[in-house]
Design a protein around this motif. Structure first.
Motif, PDB file in Angstrom:
ATOM      1  N   MET A   1       0.855  -1.196   0.000  1.00 57.17           N
ATOM      2  CA  MET A   1       0.000   0.000   0.000  1.00 57.17           C
ATOM      3  C   MET A   1       0.888   1.243   0.000  1.00 57.17           C
ATOM      4  SD  MET A   1      -2.965   1.158   2.707  1.00 57.17           S
ATOM      5  CE  MET A   1      -3.935  -0.287   2.305  1.00 57.17           C
ATOM      6  N   ALA A   2       0.558   2.204  -0.865  1.00 55.51           N
ATOM      7  CA  ALA A   2       1.351   3.430  -0.949  1.00 55.51           C
ATOM      8  C   ALA A   2       1.173   4.272   0.307  1.00 55.51           C
ATOM      9  CB  ALA A   2       0.930   4.234  -2.183  1.00 55.51           C
ATOM     10  N   ARG A   3       2.258   4.934   0.694  1.00 54.98           N
ATOM     11  CA  ARG A   3       2.160   5.857   1.833  1.00 54.98           C
ATOM     12  C   ARG A   3       1.239   7.015   1.462  1.00 54.98           C
ATOM     13  NH1 ARG A   3       6.742   8.458   2.456  1.00 54.98           N
ATOM     14  NH2 ARG A   3       7.680   7.701   0.544  1.00 54.98           N
ATOM     15  N   PRO A   4       0.458   7.566   2.429  1.00 64.82           N
ATOM     16  CA  PRO A   4      -0.514   8.615   2.107  1.00 64.82           C
ATOM     17  C   PRO A   4       0.122   9.896   1.609  1.00 64.82           C
ATOM     18  CG  PRO A   4      -0.319   8.311   4.486  1.00 64.82           C
ATOM     19  CD  PRO A   4       0.396   7.147   3.840  1.00 64.82           C
ATOM     20  N   ASN A   5       1.405  10.121   1.905  1.00 68.41           N
ATOM     21  CA  ASN A   5       2.027  11.368   1.479  1.00 68.41           C
ATOM     22  C   ASN A   5       2.908  11.193   0.248  1.00 68.41           C
ATOM     23  OD1 ASN A   5       4.108   9.939   2.624  1.00 68.41           O
ATOM     24  ND2 ASN A   5       5.090  11.724   3.536  1.00 68.41           N
ATOM     25  N   ALA A   6       2.824  10.012  -0.382  1.00 68.76           N
ATOM     26  CA  ALA A   6       3.779   9.719  -1.446  1.00 68.76           C
ATOM     27  C   ALA A   6       3.308  10.161  -2.825  1.00 68.76           C
ATOM     28  CB  ALA A   6       4.070   8.220  -1.467  1.00 68.76           C
ATOM     29  N   GLY A   7       2.031  10.144  -3.061  1.00 70.77           N
ATOM     30  CA  GLY A   7       1.562  10.355  -4.418  1.00 70.77           C
ATOM     31  C   GLY A   7       1.318  11.804  -4.766  1.00 70.77           C
ATOM     32  N   THR A   8       1.501  12.131  -6.059  1.00 71.23           N
ATOM     33  CA  THR A   8       1.186  13.474  -6.558  1.00 71.23           C
ATOM     34  C   THR A   8       0.396  13.394  -7.856  1.00 71.23           C
ATOM     35  OG1 THR A   8       3.237  13.622  -7.819  1.00 71.23           O
ATOM     36  CG2 THR A   8       3.293  14.419  -5.552  1.00 71.23           C
ATOM     37  N   ALA A  42       7.137  18.465   4.144  1.00 72.44           N
ATOM     38  CA  ALA A  42       6.578  17.387   3.324  1.00 72.44           C
ATOM     39  C   ALA A  42       5.388  16.724   4.018  1.00 72.44           C
ATOM     40  CB  ALA A  42       7.662  16.358   3.018  1.00 72.44           C
ATOM     41  N   GLU A  43       5.552  16.434   5.292  1.00 73.15           N
ATOM     42  CA  GLU A  43       4.474  15.780   6.037  1.00 73.15           C
ATOM     43  C   GLU A  43       3.219  16.637   6.060  1.00 73.15           C
ATOM     44  OE1 GLU A  43       3.564  13.990  10.516  1.00 73.15           O
ATOM     45  OE2 GLU A  43       5.558  14.770  10.021  1.00 73.15           O
ATOM     46  N   ASN A  44       3.395  17.938   6.316  1.00 70.30           N
ATOM     47  CA  ASN A  44       2.231  18.828   6.409  1.00 70.30           C
ATOM     48  C   ASN A  44       1.634  19.149   5.048  1.00 70.30           C
ATOM     49  OD1 ASN A  44       1.716  20.036   9.359  1.00 70.30           O
ATOM     50  ND2 ASN A  44       3.894  19.592   9.133  1.00 70.30           N
ATOM     51  N   PRO A  50      11.362  13.537  -1.007  1.00 70.62           N
ATOM     52  CA  PRO A  50      12.115  13.618  -2.264  1.00 70.62           C
ATOM     53  C   PRO A  50      11.472  14.545  -3.294  1.00 70.62           C
ATOM     54  CG  PRO A  50      12.049  11.356  -1.507  1.00 70.62           C
ATOM     55  CD  PRO A  50      11.120  12.127  -0.612  1.00 70.62           C
ATOM     56  N   LEU A  51      10.140  14.666  -3.266  1.00 72.99           N
ATOM     57  CA  LEU A  51       9.481  15.546  -4.230  1.00 72.99           C
ATOM     58  C   LEU A  51       9.903  16.998  -4.010  1.00 72.99           C
ATOM     59  CD1 LEU A  51       7.422  15.673  -6.553  1.00 72.99           C
ATOM     60  CD2 LEU A  51       5.676  16.190  -4.828  1.00 72.99           C
ATOM     61  N   ILE A  52      10.056  17.410  -2.754  1.00 67.92           N
ATOM     62  CA  ILE A  52      10.503  18.773  -2.468  1.00 67.92           C
ATOM     63  C   ILE A  52      11.901  19.000  -3.022  1.00 67.92           C
ATOM     64  CG2 ILE A  52      11.123  20.397  -0.629  1.00 67.92           C
ATOM     65  CD1 ILE A  52       8.823  19.333   1.002  1.00 67.92           C
ATOM     66  N   TYR A  53      12.781  18.023  -2.811  1.00 66.24           N
ATOM     67  CA  TYR A  53      14.134  18.155  -3.345  1.00 66.24           C
ATOM     68  C   TYR A  53      14.113  18.163  -4.877  1.00 66.24           C
ATOM     69  CZ  TYR A  53      16.082  17.497   1.311  1.00 66.24           C
ATOM     70  OH  TYR A  53      16.420  17.655   2.628  1.00 66.24           O
ATOM     71  N   ASN A  54      13.202  17.410  -5.465  1.00 67.64           N
ATOM     72  CA  ASN A  54      13.080  17.385  -6.924  1.00 67.64           C
ATOM     73  C   ASN A  54      12.651  18.751  -7.457  1.00 67.64           C
ATOM     74  OD1 ASN A  54      12.904  16.192  -9.581  1.00 67.64           O
ATOM     75  ND2 ASN A  54      10.691  16.132  -9.305  1.00 67.64           N
ATOM     76  N   TYR A  55      11.728  19.411  -6.751  1.00 69.59           N
ATOM     77  CA  TYR A  55      11.214  20.702  -7.201  1.00 69.59           C
ATOM     78  C   TYR A  55      12.162  21.852  -6.876  1.00 69.59           C
ATOM     79  CZ  TYR A  55       6.482  18.907  -8.223  1.00 69.59           C
ATOM     80  OH  TYR A  55       5.394  18.244  -8.750  1.00 69.59           O
TER      81      TYR A  55
END
Length: 213
Positions: A1-8, A42-44, A50-55
């Motif tokens: 199951m994907a983590r709730p904060n993982a998807g965009t 990221a959590e909030n 990693p998405l923040i670092y990507n952006y």
């Protein structure tokens, strides 16, 4: 199951960036650069770190992006007022009213530019300098008009009064931030009363009817 904060998926990048900057600006402006972590943002924001670092590349890059967005909002609004017909005290009070309206609900933006824990070199320093310069030029212009109306065009007097005005604005906004129950309109009315106390009714002539133009 994907983590709730993982998807965009399904969220356009610009919308996702805006969401991240909303969360990051509030944390940076409230708690400071050092006390804010990328993981907390990221959590909030409900996304992955990693998405923040990507952006944004880094925590510093994220902070710089917050500065750029917040600085543009503040400077653009002050420039909007400056393009109007008001001069002197009236222009100053309209600028204050516009600031309070803009910052209502996001007062933390103001403190992004005065965070002593943030890096003082590199792109962050450059961003602070850019927007401080834009705002400083507007203040110098407005104060110059005010001093000219009083018959004083001495360059050093204008410089000194500009420093006084910028200090007053910063003090008033910080007082307002420390009194979160005070609305933008209540704060504007308080400023008008303070001006009356200093200069009498003449000080707010032309400013009462439209304090938030």
């Amino acid at each position: 199951m994907a983590r709730p904060n993982a998807g965009t998926k399904g969220v356009p990048r610009l919308d996702r960036e805006s969401q991240i900057l909303d969360v990051a600006s509030e944390h940076f402006g409230t708690h400071g650069f050092t006390a804010t972590s990328v993981a907390t943002v990221a959590e909030n924001a409900g996304i992955s770190k990693p998405l923040i670092y990507n952006y944004f590349g880094s925590k510093e890059g994220l902070y710089e992006a917050c500065l750029d967005r917040g600085g543009a909002l503040l400077a653009d609004e002050m420039e909007r007022v400056a393009r109007g017909e008001a001069v002197g005290i009236e222009r100053g009070m309209l600028t204050l009213g516009a600031l309070f309206d803009l910052l209502e609900g996001r007062r933390h933006l103001w403190r992004l530019f005065f965070d002593t824990t943030a890096p003082s070199t590199g792109p962050i320093r450059d961003s602070v300098a850019l927007y401080a310069g834009r705002i400083g030029r507007l203040a110098d212009e407005g104060v110059g008009e005010l001093m000219a109306l009083a018959g004083n065009e001495d360059a050093l007097d204008v410089s000194a009064m500009t420093s006084v005005w910028l200090g007053i604005v910063d003090s008033l906004v910080n007082w307002w931030i420390d009194h979160p129950d005070e609305t933008a309109d209540q704060m504007m009315q308080r400023c008008l009363r303070l001006l009356d106390a200093l200069f009498g009714d003449a000080g707010t002539t032309g400013s009462r009817a439209e304090p938030h133009a």
